[in-house]
Scaffold this motif. Structure first.
Motif, PDB file in Angstrom:
ATOM      1  N   GLU A  23      -6.481   4.716  -2.638  1.00  0.00           N
ATOM      2  CA  GLU A  23      -5.504   5.042  -3.669  1.00  0.00           C
ATOM      3  C   GLU A  23      -5.976   6.216  -4.519  1.00  0.00           C
ATOM      4  N   PHE A  24      -7.243   6.587  -4.379  1.00  0.00           N
ATOM      5  CA  PHE A  24      -7.764   7.727  -5.120  1.00  0.00           C
ATOM      6  C   PHE A  24      -7.706   9.033  -4.328  1.00  0.00           C
ATOM      7  N   GLY A  25      -6.973   9.052  -3.243  1.00  0.00           N
ATOM      8  CA  GLY A  25      -6.884  10.306  -2.488  1.00  0.00           C
ATOM      9  C   GLY A  25      -8.015  10.426  -1.491  1.00  0.00           C
ATOM     10  N   HIS A  26      -8.056  11.518  -0.777  1.00  0.00           N
ATOM     11  CA  HIS A  26      -9.052  11.669   0.291  1.00  0.00           C
ATOM     12  C   HIS A  26     -10.351  12.227  -0.232  1.00  0.00           C
ATOM     13  N   ASP A  27     -10.226  13.157  -1.149  1.00  0.00           N
ATOM     14  CA  ASP A  27     -11.416  13.763  -1.716  1.00  0.00           C
ATOM     15  C   ASP A  27     -11.306  13.681  -3.219  1.00  0.00           C
ATOM     16  N   GLN A  28     -12.431  13.854  -3.862  1.00  0.00           N
ATOM     17  CA  GLN A  28     -12.416  13.757  -5.300  1.00  0.00           C
ATOM     18  C   GLN A  28     -13.335  14.830  -5.860  1.00  0.00           C
ATOM     19  N   ALA A  29     -12.836  15.535  -6.885  1.00  0.00           N
ATOM     20  CA  ALA A  29     -13.656  16.546  -7.545  1.00  0.00           C
ATOM     21  C   ALA A  29     -14.288  15.931  -8.784  1.00  0.00           C
ATOM     22  N   ASN A  30     -15.602  15.866  -8.805  1.00  0.00           N
ATOM     23  CA  ASN A  30     -16.329  15.358  -9.975  1.00  0.00           C
ATOM     24  C   ASN A  30     -17.079  16.508 -10.612  1.00  0.00           C
ATOM     25  N   GLY A  31     -17.283  16.438 -11.903  1.00  0.00           N
ATOM     26  CA  GLY A  31     -18.040  17.506 -12.550  1.00  0.00           C
ATOM     27  C   GLY A  31     -17.212  18.197 -13.609  1.00  0.00           C
ATOM     28  N   ILE A  32     -15.954  17.774 -13.727  1.00  0.00           N
ATOM     29  CA  ILE A  32     -15.092  18.339 -14.761  1.00  0.00           C
ATOM     30  C   ILE A  32     -15.684  18.003 -16.136  1.00  0.00           C
ATOM     31  N   MET A  33     -16.189  16.757 -16.221  1.00  0.00           N
ATOM     32  CA  MET A  33     -16.680  16.305 -17.518  1.00  0.00           C
ATOM     33  C   MET A  33     -17.829  17.149 -18.040  1.00  0.00           C
ATOM     34  N   GLY A  34     -18.758  17.414 -17.143  1.00  0.00           N
ATOM     35  CA  GLY A  34     -19.902  18.242 -17.539  1.00  0.00           C
ATOM     36  C   GLY A  34     -19.455  19.629 -17.996  1.00  0.00           C
ATOM     37  N   ALA A  35     -18.556  20.222 -17.200  1.00  0.00           N
ATOM     38  CA  ALA A  35     -18.091  21.580 -17.512  1.00  0.00           C
ATOM     39  C   ALA A  35     -17.326  21.587 -18.831  1.00  0.00           C
ATOM     40  N   ALA A  36     -16.523  20.539 -19.067  1.00  0.00           N
ATOM     41  CA  ALA A  36     -15.722  20.472 -20.295  1.00  0.00           C
ATOM     42  C   ALA A  36     -16.642  20.362 -21.512  1.00  0.00           C
ATOM     43  N   LYS A  37     -17.674  19.546 -21.350  1.00  0.00           N
ATOM     44  CA  LYS A  37     -18.613  19.337 -22.456  1.00  0.00           C
ATOM     45  C   LYS A  37     -19.259  20.662 -22.857  1.00  0.00           C
ATOM     46  N   LYS A  38     -19.702  21.400 -21.836  1.00  0.00           N
ATOM     47  CA  LYS A  38     -20.341  22.698 -22.104  1.00  0.00           C
ATOM     48  C   LYS A  38     -19.394  23.647 -22.805  1.00  0.00           C
ATOM     49  N   ALA A  39     -18.096  23.624 -22.387  1.00  0.00           N
ATOM     50  CA  ALA A  39     -17.130  24.580 -22.936  1.00  0.00           C
ATOM     51  C   ALA A  39     -16.461  24.053 -24.208  1.00  0.00           C
ATOM     52  N   GLY A  40     -16.812  22.829 -24.604  1.00  0.00           N
ATOM     53  CA  GLY A  40     -16.204  22.246 -25.802  1.00  0.00           C
ATOM     54  C   GLY A  40     -14.727  21.917 -25.626  1.00  0.00           C
ATOM     55  N   LEU A  41     -14.347  21.524 -24.411  1.00  0.00           N
ATOM     56  CA  LEU A  41     -12.946  21.157 -24.155  1.00  0.00           C
ATOM     57  C   LEU A  41     -12.841  19.658 -23.879  1.00  0.00           C
ATOM     58  N   PRO A  66     -12.081  16.778 -21.389  1.00  0.00           N
ATOM     59  CA  PRO A  66     -12.120  16.788 -19.928  1.00  0.00           C
ATOM     60  C   PRO A  66     -10.727  16.778 -19.281  1.00  0.00           C
ATOM     61  N   ARG A  67      -9.856  15.941 -19.762  1.00  0.00           N
ATOM     62  CA  ARG A  67      -8.530  15.888 -19.119  1.00  0.00           C
ATOM     63  C   ARG A  67      -7.773  17.210 -19.277  1.00  0.00           C
ATOM     64  N   GLU A  68      -7.971  17.838 -20.468  1.00  0.00           N
ATOM     65  CA  GLU A  68      -7.305  19.132 -20.678  1.00  0.00           C
ATOM     66  C   GLU A  68      -7.816  20.166 -19.682  1.00  0.00           C
ATOM     67  N   LEU A  69      -9.156  20.190 -19.527  1.00  0.00           N
ATOM     68  CA  LEU A  69      -9.729  21.142 -18.571  1.00  0.00           C
ATOM     69  C   LEU A  69      -9.223  20.825 -17.165  1.00  0.00           C
ATOM     70  N   ALA A  70      -9.183  19.525 -16.836  1.00  0.00           N
ATOM     71  CA  ALA A  70      -8.709  19.120 -15.509  1.00  0.00           C
ATOM     72  C   ALA A  70      -7.290  19.633 -15.285  1.00  0.00           C
ATOM     73  N   GLU A  71      -6.453  19.526 -16.298  1.00  0.00           N
ATOM     74  CA  GLU A  71      -5.070  20.011 -16.152  1.00  0.00           C
ATOM     75  C   GLU A  71      -5.024  21.520 -15.905  1.00  0.00           C
ATOM     76  N   GLN A  72      -5.851  22.226 -16.678  1.00  0.00           N
ATOM     77  CA  GLN A  72      -5.897  23.684 -16.479  1.00  0.00           C
ATOM     78  C   GLN A  72      -6.360  24.044 -15.073  1.00  0.00           C
ATOM     79  N   VAL A  73      -7.418  23.333 -14.628  1.00  0.00           N
ATOM     80  CA  VAL A  73      -7.953  23.618 -13.289  1.00  0.00           C
ATOM     81  C   VAL A  73      -6.868  23.361 -12.233  1.00  0.00           C
ATOM     82  N   VAL A  74      -6.197  22.222 -12.361  1.00  0.00           N
ATOM     83  CA  VAL A  74      -5.135  21.901 -11.399  1.00  0.00           C
ATOM     84  C   VAL A  74      -4.056  22.981 -11.432  1.00  0.00           C
TER      85      VAL A  74
END
Ligand code: ARG
Length: 574
Positions: A34-52, A54-62
């Motif tokens: 139910e979680f799809g075939h692949d999963q991208a992890n690491g958004i959280m780390g990147a968001a933390k560094k950029a002060g964003l 995580p879900r907002e960054l994930a939306e932008q990335v998508v």
């Protein structure tokens, strides 16, 4: 580009557009459908560094992601991106994989790679301690060859040390007494034991033995003849073990310690010329700053002993010099016991200091742990001796024969014997390869021979089940036409797993973790079994039946190729 790198590249670009740098997230296969075939992890780390957030960054990335192969992208949990790959896309990738003898593996740059593995000491029968280096090194040789590299197998056998003194002295004694040497040597183990017990009990014999080493190393003709006779016998024994274990090493791959004999004085002269040698108590030593003892004083690495003899390190320096400067190898991997860590670190450091080894050359020690008994003690026989490799092979085959006979009593004995050899040897090697290389492991017959769990028999059995779909229906996988149609979730999962074969091989050779390939094959077989339970194959309507047969045939090919890369054979029934 393999699937993983492809998705990573797309994400990397989207990260850059989202303003957080081009670093891609970690793409993993999602564990739950139910979680799809692949999963991208690491958004959280990147968001933390950029002060964003995580879900907002994930939306932008998508929003920025150029991945037409994904039919759905969803943001889950605190900021994972689940990627559902389109069935059409997976089907076209599978079609190319099906048509490719390399199953989708894309050959990259070819490098010249020396593999130093097995390397038994010829003054002893091969024992369990050689199993790890031999099977891991051989799997590396097979995988690197498959990847298109130029592989040079270097079996650096020990044939020159002090132990040969007693063996030669004993041979001489028997010869003088008029005994036939070939008969005496036909039982090597008995021969070694008699020679070494004489060395311990008889002082005159021991003195003679010590003289024999010097005579041998300085080229005395009679010594050389006896020695050659002994080496031939011992090498025959090793070859028999390699054959029984399905190891690709041949006599031509032997580059023995003795073959560097003439280079030893040259090496010492060159090291002296570079100002690397210091005399200490009559021995020639190299002191390097990076190797210090407990008292913080630099540790000596002896390259020539005070009696003028050359130690193990000297022939290793000569071998390194040959590999780095004559062969000009891009890389050399030494599959050697973890206990030789200091020895090999000193070797590489001396190689660099002497200018033999350039920084562009990747010379590495790939250590491994030891094999233990259930009680956590080293694996030895009851009387404390090393367990002989030849005995391991026969016990494995006997045990497998009993299991196969129980499972399939209707097969005739010759067939059961043949299956037992493949299953027994496969089980021993797989037990070895499926463990983390660097840790110790417990040698346990019942676990490795189980038809359930992450074992060779389980994978070999899964392979026979798939093959029986074809043999029962009389369909030749070569004749399959049509394309893959992914209807059920389990079919998509199996498809993605199949497509990961290529990236798995890439990850295996990063640090020679054969267990990554084992885990992959185990997961693939598990997914296939679930698919086979859930989806009718032969009874399905024609185009679905063709599609499922294609999935089945590809799974069988990946299983047998994958096992072959590990040096493990398959059979058609068991
Ligand atoms: N013959 C050695 C031993 O039995 C292993 C050799 C490993 N290779 C090397 N280049 N030192 O311990």
């Amino acid at each position: 580009m393999n699937l993983k790198s492809h998705i990573e590249a797309a994400f990397s670009a989207a990260f850059e557009l989202a303003g957080v740098g081009a670093q891609p997230p970690v793409i993993k296969q999602s564990q739950r459908p139910e979680f799809g075939h692949d999963q991208a992890n690491g958004i959280m780390g990147a968001a933390k560094k950029a002060g964003l957030k995580p879900r907002e960054l994930a939306e932008q990335v998508v929003g920025h992601l150029q991945l037409p192969e994904a039919e759905k992208l969803e943001i889950a949990g605190p900021g994972f991106i689940n990627i559902h790959l389109a069935g059409e896309f997976l089907a076209s990738r599978l079609a190319s994989m099906q048509a490719d003898p390399k199953l989708g593996y894309e050959t990259g740059l070819s490098r010249k790679i020396v593999l130093d593995y097995s390397a038994p000491n010829l003054a002893k029968e091969m024992h369990i301690g050689h199993l790890r280096s031999t099977s891991i090194g051989d799997a590396a040789a097979r995988i690197l060859t498959f990847q298109g590299h130029e592989v040079i197998r270097a079996n650096h056998v020990g044939d020159w040390g002090a132990q040969f003194g007693s063996l030669l002295a004993y041979m001489d004694q028997l010869d003088q007494a008029g005994e036939t040497l070939s008969t005496a040597l036909s039982d090597l183990e008995k021969f070694y034991m008699q020679a070494s017990s004489l060395f311990k009990s008889d002082e005159a014999f021991a003195a003679k033995a010590r003289q024999y080493v010097v005579r041998l190393q300085s080229g005395d003709e009679r010594c050389r003849t006896l020695w050659q006779q002994f080496i031939t016998e011992s090498v025959n024994h090793c070859q028999a073990v390699y054959e029984a274990l399905n190891i690709t090493l041949t006599r031509d791959d032997i580059k023995a310690e003795s073959s560097y004999n003439d280079d030893l004085p040259v090496v010492v002269a060159e090291l002296t010329g570079k100002g690397l040698i210091t005399e200490s108590d009559g021995a020639k030593c190299v002191f390097l700053d990076e190797f210090r003892g407990k008292d913080d004083k630099p540790l000596p690495a002896i390259v020539q002993k005070s009696d003028q003899g050359y130690p193990y390190l000297a022939s290793d320096i000569a071998a390194l010099r040959y590999r780095a400067t004559n062969l000009k190898a891009d890389a050399a991997y030494y599959f050697v016991d973890a206990r030789q860590k200091l020895h090999l670190s000193q070797l590489f450091a001396i190689g660099r200091a002497a200018g033999y080894l350039q920084t562009s050359q990747d010379f590495r020690h790939l250590p491994f742990g030891v094999i233990l008994k259930e009680d956590g003690k080293p694996f030895k026989t009851r009387d404390g001796a090393d367990v002989k490799l030849a005995d391991v092979v026969s016990e494995a085959t006997e045990r497998a024969f009993a299991l196969v006979s129980e499972k399939n009593p209707a097969l005739d004995e010759a067939q059961r014997r043949d299956i037992a050899r493949v299953v027994g040897v496969g089980a021993v090697k797989y037990a070895e390869l499926s463990k983390n290389r660097t840790t110790d492991y417990v040698f346990d017959w019942d676990t490795m021979l189980a038809f359930e769990g992450n074992t060779a028999p389980y994978l070999q059995y899964a392979y026979t089940r798939i093959r029986s779909i074809f043999s029962r229906s009389g369909i030749d996988p070569e004749d399959l036409t049509g394309k893959v149609i992914l209807q059920e979730e389990i079919e998509s999962q199996l498809a993605v797993k199949l497509l990961q074969f290529s990236e798995t091989l890439v990850s295996v050779t990063e640090d020679f973790q054969a267990n990554l390939l084992c885990n992959y094959l185990f997961e693939l077989a598990g997914l296939f079994m679930s698919f086979y339970e859930q989806c009718p194959v032969l009874k399905a309507e024609p185009d679905i039946r063709a599609s499922r047969l294609l999935l089945a045939s590809l799974t069988a090919r990946v299983l047998s190729n994958g096992l072959d890369l590990l040096g493990i054979e398959t059979v058609e029934q068991m």
